[in-house]
Design a protein around this motif. Structure first.
Motif, mmCIF file in Angstrom:
data_model
loop_
_atom_site.group_PDB
_atom_site.id
_atom_site.type_symbol
_atom_site.label_atom_id
_atom_site.label_comp_id
_atom_site.label_asym_id
_atom_site.label_seq_id
_atom_site.Cartn_x
_atom_site.Cartn_y
_atom_site.Cartn_z
ATOM 1 N N PRO A 938 0.799 -1.224 0.000
ATOM 2 C CA PRO A 938 0.000 0.000 0.000
ATOM 3 C C PRO A 938 0.834 1.278 0.000
ATOM 4 C CG PRO A 938 0.110 -0.882 2.211
ATOM 5 C CD PRO A 938 0.885 -1.831 1.345
ATOM 6 N N THR A 939 1.779 1.358 -0.938
ATOM 7 C CA THR A 939 2.536 2.600 -1.074
ATOM 8 C C THR A 939 1.839 3.479 -2.098
ATOM 9 O OG1 THR A 939 3.937 1.778 -2.853
ATOM 10 C CG2 THR A 939 4.648 1.318 -0.608
ATOM 11 N N ALA A 940 2.258 4.734 -2.178
ATOM 12 C CA ALA A 940 1.599 5.684 -3.074
ATOM 13 C C ALA A 940 1.621 5.196 -4.516
ATOM 14 C CB ALA A 940 2.268 7.048 -2.960
ATOM 15 N N ASP A 941 2.771 4.662 -4.954
ATOM 16 C CA ASP A 941 2.867 4.214 -6.345
ATOM 17 C C ASP A 941 1.978 3.014 -6.620
ATOM 18 O OD1 ASP A 941 4.614 6.178 -6.981
ATOM 19 O OD2 ASP A 941 6.418 4.957 -6.692
ATOM 20 N N ASP A 942 1.795 2.158 -5.630
ATOM 21 C CA ASP A 942 1.056 0.915 -5.853
ATOM 22 C C ASP A 942 -0.450 1.113 -5.874
ATOM 23 O OD1 ASP A 942 3.353 -0.779 -5.940
ATOM 24 O OD2 ASP A 942 3.508 -0.523 -3.777
ATOM 25 N N VAL A 943 -0.948 2.181 -5.276
ATOM 26 C CA VAL A 943 -2.393 2.340 -5.190
ATOM 27 C C VAL A 943 -2.957 3.235 -6.288
ATOM 28 C CG1 VAL A 943 -2.365 1.989 -2.700
ATOM 29 C CG2 VAL A 943 -2.276 4.310 -3.603
ATOM 30 N N VAL A 944 -2.126 3.751 -7.165
ATOM 31 C CA VAL A 944 -2.617 4.595 -8.238
ATOM 32 C C VAL A 944 -3.384 3.738 -9.244
ATOM 33 C CG1 VAL A 944 -1.975 6.062 -10.183
ATOM 34 C CG2 VAL A 944 -0.797 6.302 -7.990
ATOM 35 N N ALA A 945 -4.632 4.096 -9.470
ATOM 36 C CA ALA A 945 -5.460 3.351 -10.420
ATOM 37 C C ALA A 945 -5.302 3.938 -11.818
ATOM 38 C CB ALA A 945 -6.920 3.406 -9.989
ATOM 39 N N TYR A 946 -5.352 3.054 -12.817
ATOM 40 C CA TYR A 946 -5.262 3.461 -14.218
ATOM 41 C C TYR A 946 -6.668 3.460 -14.807
ATOM 42 C CZ TYR A 946 -0.169 3.220 -14.324
ATOM 43 O OH TYR A 946 1.163 3.451 -14.103
ATOM 44 N N TYR A 947 -7.025 4.556 -15.466
ATOM 45 C CA TYR A 947 -8.383 4.734 -15.958
ATOM 46 C C TYR A 947 -8.409 4.894 -17.476
ATOM 47 C CZ TYR A 947 -10.085 5.686 -11.213
ATOM 48 O OH TYR A 947 -10.421 5.591 -9.886
ATOM 49 N N GLN A 948 -9.478 4.362 -18.061
ATOM 50 C CA GLN A 948 -9.840 4.704 -19.423
ATOM 51 C C GLN A 948 -10.813 5.876 -19.353
ATOM 52 O OE1 GLN A 948 -9.360 3.223 -22.879
ATOM 53 N NE2 GLN A 948 -10.120 5.320 -23.026
ATOM 54 N N LYS A 949 -10.474 6.977 -20.003
ATOM 55 C CA LYS A 949 -11.359 8.133 -19.995
ATOM 56 C C LYS A 949 -12.669 7.781 -20.711
ATOM 57 C CE LYS A 949 -11.585 12.980 -21.535
ATOM 58 N NZ LYS A 949 -12.673 12.819 -22.526
ATOM 59 N N GLY A 950 -13.755 8.399 -20.273
ATOM 60 C CA GLY A 950 -15.047 8.186 -20.913
ATOM 61 C C GLY A 950 -14.944 8.300 -22.423
ATOM 62 N N PHE A 951 -15.637 7.405 -23.108
ATOM 63 C CA PHE A 951 -15.442 7.294 -24.555
ATOM 64 C C PHE A 951 -16.774 6.997 -25.239
ATOM 65 C CE2 PHE A 951 -14.463 4.591 -28.314
ATOM 66 C CZ PHE A 951 -13.731 5.521 -29.036
ATOM 67 N N GLY A 952 -17.074 7.741 -26.290
ATOM 68 C CA GLY A 952 -18.263 7.490 -27.089
ATOM 69 C C GLY A 952 -17.890 7.277 -28.537
ATOM 70 N N ILE A 953 -18.655 6.440 -29.213
ATOM 71 C CA ILE A 953 -18.356 6.131 -30.607
ATOM 72 C C ILE A 953 -19.660 6.084 -31.389
ATOM 73 C CG2 ILE A 953 -18.412 3.619 -30.270
ATOM 74 C CD1 ILE A 953 -16.071 3.431 -32.240
ATOM 75 N N ILE A 954 -19.630 6.589 -32.615
ATOM 76 C CA ILE A 954 -20.807 6.606 -33.476
ATOM 77 C C ILE A 954 -20.588 5.658 -34.650
ATOM 78 C CG2 ILE A 954 -22.221 8.005 -35.025
ATOM 79 C CD1 ILE A 954 -21.798 10.363 -33.225
ATOM 80 N N ASP A 955 -21.552 4.784 -34.868
ATOM 81 C CA ASP A 955 -21.548 3.884 -36.017
ATOM 82 C C ASP A 955 -22.783 4.175 -36.865
ATOM 83 O OD1 ASP A 955 -19.315 2.700 -34.874
ATOM 84 O OD2 ASP A 955 -20.477 1.113 -33.914
ATOM 85 N N LEU A 956 -22.639 4.024 -38.164
ATOM 86 C CA LEU A 956 -23.722 4.298 -39.093
ATOM 87 C C LEU A 956 -24.012 3.061 -39.925
ATOM 88 C CD1 LEU A 956 -25.586 6.332 -40.683
ATOM 89 C CD2 LEU A 956 -23.608 6.699 -42.189
ATOM 90 N N GLY A 957 -25.293 2.752 -40.115
ATOM 91 C CA GLY A 957 -25.686 1.659 -40.991
ATOM 92 C C GLY A 957 -26.823 2.083 -41.898
ATOM 93 N N THR A 958 -26.803 1.668 -43.151
ATOM 94 C CA THR A 958 -27.852 2.036 -44.083
ATOM 95 C C THR A 958 -28.003 0.967 -45.143
ATOM 96 O OG1 THR A 958 -28.643 3.796 -45.552
ATOM 97 C CG2 THR A 958 -26.294 3.317 -45.597
ATOM 98 N N SER A 959 -29.197 0.888 -45.733
ATOM 99 C CA SER A 959 -29.426 -0.085 -46.799
ATOM 100 C C SER A 959 -30.528 0.412 -47.720
ATOM 101 C CB SER A 959 -29.797 -1.455 -46.215
ATOM 102 O OG SER A 959 -31.046 -1.402 -45.571
ATOM 103 N N TYR A 960 -30.550 -0.145 -48.925
ATOM 104 C CA TYR A 960 -31.579 0.207 -49.908
ATOM 105 C C TYR A 960 -31.953 -1.042 -50.683
ATOM 106 C CZ TYR A 960 -34.128 2.587 -53.609
ATOM 107 O OH TYR A 960 -35.108 2.993 -54.472
ATOM 108 N N GLN A 961 -33.243 -1.345 -50.710
ATOM 109 C CA GLN A 961 -33.738 -2.512 -51.422
ATOM 110 C C GLN A 961 -33.876 -2.183 -52.903
ATOM 111 O OE1 GLN A 961 -36.747 -4.258 -48.303
ATOM 112 N NE2 GLN A 961 -37.315 -4.926 -50.331
#
Length: 1008
Positions: A938-961
């Motif tokens: 439990p030293t300072a270096d050992d308790v530092v958590a690594y985080y993934q910053k909030g992330f959003g992604i947009i996907d597009l789908g389309t079709s034509y008969q």
């Protein structure tokens, strides 16, 4: 945390208010029709209607000609006859009316043409198959959820080959409570309700799957199933069960994810095909992809076959800029937080997957059925990694004070006059091969339904070309003047201002060759299972509860994993060959890090063709491409390899019931599952032993550890039917997840660069401050995680299309596994044949924690008459992990992979032959790996958590008969070209910028 709890309370209040309004608006409808218990399997329509008439006691009139060739879906629950009949015929050219005597009449009606040519072709008598729409898959998924025995969600293909994404994991991210883990921008693993991939039991039509090993970076996997190996275009549906029943295969505290193929007897004969080009923006390449599948059934609908083949190929490029942070004494400036070694880390991959499925159904007589399903997939991934390391802390004495920029105690910019640079490369060709075979028989004998099932699953993860690592480095102070500037808001910008040296890295000048190491790995995971399910409908009352069905059975599984690793650090040039400057002259793509480093520099890297042509492993192997089995294991190889046997015995009993409580119909089930697990783990310990003459020898000891544990897993589910379209569910269950197979291993894995450096330099390598003196080990005595789970769900299904759902959950987990650290003396081989004992900090997993996860989920789907619709989900969660270590005390930590907030919004529009959908998925910050678990350091270096910053992604789908059975389609993944950023502890200390670019797919799909 307070804000999150307030959100949860508000969300619960909203759900309660909506459920009250829904119940009030539909109360009158409850008493208008008599409800009975309906249980109908998927089968031909005429048989299904006959069964419904018998079970409901209602007259239903129809002609066999009107329903010929049509199939009815499975249907179960407490329903009135008319509602049940309408569900059976939904989506078919049939309508339901009631005559004056109260009888139900099924009539055929002409389908409305979707475009002018439909009517013309119908007049010609041609068979027309109209390609299904996005909303059809959504509606089928809601039907699965509505009729499930417990709290579940699903994604369903709208038609053959029309799962709502090209990747199974990416399709699942639209399910409430599900988030995904991406690799190079592509979904690979899923997390459910805050629990990572290891906590999800993934099955193929209810039977266990085998797991691929993570041989890419030698990191150990275990029970995470790599969803990217599955052909999404050949899958009918994926069901995520969140509250288990006793008959489900255990080992999923998070969920049970069941992957299902099409049943050939449930569909008319067909041939379906798709072909599309996949464009990768970062590599500027287009690759061919395609699928063909076919189903056939005989005229009597007693025998059916299914087969399909899928091929996909991608050439991807992604880059990561990695930086650590640490306390460093800076001359003239005191102790500051300084960047660790900065690494631009480029990866090029050629991904190729060939997959096939087969299916067979045979009903030779009433009450007898045989079924065979098979899945094969081979996923090849040729990977080239090119990496620079700009050393900073070890060179900080050469920092020019006049260039230093210090903000809030952090050195964020400066120039080191005389740096050190490493030019490093890895190359490998991975092969992941999966085979799954399921065989099922079903017998209806005097009211008893008996279902024996057998399955065989095998996952091979091999390196057709082993991991090859080449390292060049400059001498200390010979790397030019290194300038770095991280003073901008990196998390917001997704880039740094500058990282470069004035040393020309395109010539290889001052770069000294250090090593060429080879690491073959071969891993085989195999599962053989037998399951017996027996059930019978009953009619037995106890205290106001009517027991409607009993089920019991058992499972026997035999799992085996063999993991073999070899390390060779003594690659030598072939006789007559000479290493020249050309070996370090391969150009790195010009767009590498163009988005993450504003001011960088061009560089060149290893030419793998020259190294593979001109190096060998000496007398041991002619070349540098052996498998693990081609090389005799050394002591270190034995220490890095392991074998695990796992025998599972399980038995269960389940009872289904129905009742009326306060005028409200209630159905449900309760049961218990007993599971016993035996493990046999084989490995090797390697220890340095003084030889009495001042030297050290290596003691190699084979070790076999056998262990046993058993668990009782009760479960209960109840559904309250406030109205035909409004229901409320309650569930409670005890679940378990076995330790990862890698966590059970009897082996110790050390850092590859450390092994190579000590081999080449002996004790002198220990003087290098950048040397990694840490390792990871297994623990064959681990016990499983167990959890008590409490769930409730409100479900309001709209009469025309769509639903509003809300669910709350709480998981109380015991036996949480975290790493305990201890220093061990390990034996390292040196080039001169001697053994060097080195003290290494070893992380060993142990059952030391308790965790709690609570949250609430929402789902909403609706569509307006003119074709505009939306499907949306949201999950709010909170978690807490406490670890209790001897000599350390109680510690609190975060749980890896838990986002407090995640949501998905998918608006779609369907009009005539055109449809389009835009999907936005987001999850906020979550802990990744390093520093996520606090244990005995439990030293300072050992308790530092690594985080993934909030992330959003947009996907597009389309079709034509373009015709009723032919459509053109397109899809864009990561439409806005988003990048992912990570940080450690403080958002001012970024650790990684990940760039993977856009992917565009465009093609044509047809069905006949």
């Amino acid at each position: 945390m307070t804000s999150l709890k307030r959100q949860l309370c508000r969300s619960a209040a909203l759900a309660l208010t909506l459920s009250t309004l829904a119940m009030a608006s539909t109360a009158e409808a409850q008493g208008q029709a008599r409800r009975v218990r309906i249980a109908i399997a998927a089968q031909p329509m005429d048989r299904a209607i006959e069964q419904l008439a018998r079970q409901s006691g209602t007259d239903i009139l129809f002609t066999r000609a009107a329903v010929a060739g049509l199939n009815a879906p499975a249907l179960s629950g407490e329903l009135d006859a008319e509602t049940a009949l309408r569900r059976l015929v939904a989506g078919t050219p049939l309508s339901v009316v009631r005559d004056s005597a109260g009888a139900l009449i099924v009539r055929a009606h002409a389908p409305e043409p979707t475009q002018a040519s439909d009517t013309e072709e119908a007049a010609e008598g041609n068979e027309i198959v109209v390609t299904a729409r996005f909303s059809d898959g959504v509606e089928r998924a809601l039907d699965l959820k509505r009729n499930a025995d417990s709290i579940s969600d699903a994604v369903v293909a709208a038609d053959i080959g029309k799962l709502p994404a090209f990747n199974v994991a990416e399709a699942l991210q639209r399910v409430p409570g599900v988030t995904i883990v991406r690799e190079a921008g592509e979904g690979q693993f899923i997390s459910v309700r805050g629990l990572g991939p290891n906590f999800q039991a993934v099955t193929f039509d209810g039977m266990p799957l085998a797991y691929n090993e993570n041989i890419r970076n030698s990191g150990q996997s275990g029970r995470q199933f790599r969803l990217q190996v599955l052909p999404a275009t050949l899958i009918d549906s994926v069901v995520v069960t969140k509250s288990p029943t006793a008959d489900l295969v255990e080992s999923g505290i998070g969920s049970t994810v069941d992957i299902r193929l099409i049943n050939p007897l449930d569909r008319d004969s067909f041939v379906a095909a798709s072909a599309y080009g996949g464009y990768e923006e970062r590599t500027d390449t287009i690759n061919p992809n395609g699928t063909i599948s076919a189903g056939w059934r005989n005229a009597a609908r007693t025998f059916g076959l299914l087969a399909g083949v899928s091929y996909t190929k991608r050439e991807v490029q992604f880059d990561r800029l990695r930086v650590g942070w640490q306390d460093t004494v800076v001359p003239g400036l005191g102790t500051l937080r300084t960047p660790g070694d900065a690494q631009p880390y480029l990866e090029m991959e050629n991904r190729e997957r060939l997959s096939a499925v087969v299916g067979m159904q045979w009903r030779p007589a009433p009450g007898v059925e045989f079924e065979l399903d098979g899945l094969y997939s081979k996923f090849n991934n040729e990977t080239t990694e090119r990496r620079l390391t700009y050393y900073i802390p070890s060179q900080i004495a050469r920092l020019d004070p006049a260039t230093a920029v210090v903000e809030d105690g952090r050195l964020v910019a400066g120039t080191i006059r005389g740096a050190r640079i490493r030019n490093y490369a890895e190359y490998m060709d991975q092969s992941h091969e999966n085979l799954q075979l399921n065989a099922t028989a079903r017998f209806d004998l005097g009211g008893w339904r008996i279902e024996p099932r057998v399955s065989y699953a095998r996952a091979n993860s091999d390196l057709d070309t082993p991991i090859q690592r080449v390292q060049y480095r400059t001498a200390n102070g010979a790397g030019g003047n290194l300038s770095f500037d991280f003073s901008n808001d990196v998390l917001k910008d997704g880039k740094v201002n500058a990282l470069y040296t004035d040393l020309d890295l395109t010539t290889g000048s001052r770069m000294v060759f250090e090593s060429f190491a080879v690491r073959p790995i071969n891993s085989t995971d195999e599962d053989k299972s037998f399951v017996l399910n027996v059930e019978r409908d009953v009619d037995f009352g106890i205290g106001g509860f009517d027991l409607t069905r009993i089920r019991f059975g058992g499972q026997v599984s035999d799992r085996y994993r063999d993991y073999q690793r070899r390390d060779r650090n003594a690659s030598v040039l072939r006789p007559g060959a000479t290493r020249t400057d050309a070996y370090l002259q391969f150009p790195v793509p010009s767009n590498a890090f163009d988005q993450s480093i504003a001011h960088g520099q061009p560089w060149r890297n290893v030419d793998w063709g020259l190294f593979n042509q001109n190096y060998t492993l000496g007398a041991e192997y002619d070349g540098v491409n052996p498998s693990a089995y081609d090389l005799a294991p050394t002591a270190a190889d034995l220490q890095n390899s392991y074998r695990i046997g796992e025998d599972i015995r399980a038995g269960y009993g389940r009872v289904d019931f129905e009742s009326i409580l306060g005028g409200i119909p209630v159905t449900g089930n309760f049961g218990v599952r007993y599971v016993e697990t035996h493990t046999d783990v084989r490995g090797t310990t390697v220890s340095p032993v003084p030889n009495g003459t001042g030297g050290v020898t290596t003691d190699v000891t084979p070790v076999t550890t056998r262990a046993r544990y058993s668990e009782w897993l009760p479960s209960a589910n109840a559904t309250f039917k406030f109205a035909d379209n409004v229901q409320f569910r309650l569930a409670a269950a005890r679940t378990m997840t076995r330790p990862s197979l890698s966590e059970l291993r009897n082996s110790i894995n050390t850092n590859s660069v450390t092994v190579t450096s000590i081999y080449n330099e002996g004790a002198a390598a220990l003087l290098d401050p950048t040397l990694n003196l840490q390792a990871s080990a297994g623990n064959p005595n681990l016990r499983p995680y167990t959890a008590w789970n409490f769930d409730l769900s409100f479900e309001w299904y709209f009469s025309r299309f769509g639903a509003f759902t809300a669910a709350a959950f709480h998981k109380d987990i015991s036996g949480y596994i975290a790493s305990d650290f201890e220093t061990r003396s390990l034996a390292f081989a040196v080039r001169d044949g001697s053994t060097l004992p080195v003290d290494i900090l070893v992380a060993t997993p142990r059952n030391v924690g308790d965790a709690k996860i609570s949250g609430i989920e929402f789902g909403y789907t609706d569509k307006l008459p003119f074709g505009l619709g939306i499907t949306a989900t949201a999950t709010f969660a909170t978690s807490k992990l406490q670890l209790d270590r001897t000599g350390v005390g109680l510690q609190t930590a975060g749980i890896q992979g838990v986002s407090d907030v995640s949501y998905s919004i998918t608006p779609f529009f369907e009009s005539g032959p055109f449809e389009i959908n835009l999907s936005y998925t987001y999850r906020n910050d979550y802990i990744t790996d390093s520093g996520a678990l606090v244990t005995s350091l439990p030293t300072a270096d050992d308790v530092v958590a690594y985080y993934q910053k909030g992330f959003g992604i947009i996907d597009l789908g389309t079709s034509y008969q373009v015709r009723p059975n032919i459509e053109v389609f397109g899809q864009v993944v990561n439409l806005l070209d988003q990048r992912q950023v990570s940080y450690a502890g403080s958002k001012k200390e970024f650790t990684e910028i990940h760039t993977f670019g856009r992917t565009v797919n465009f093609g044509v799909r047809a069905k006949f």
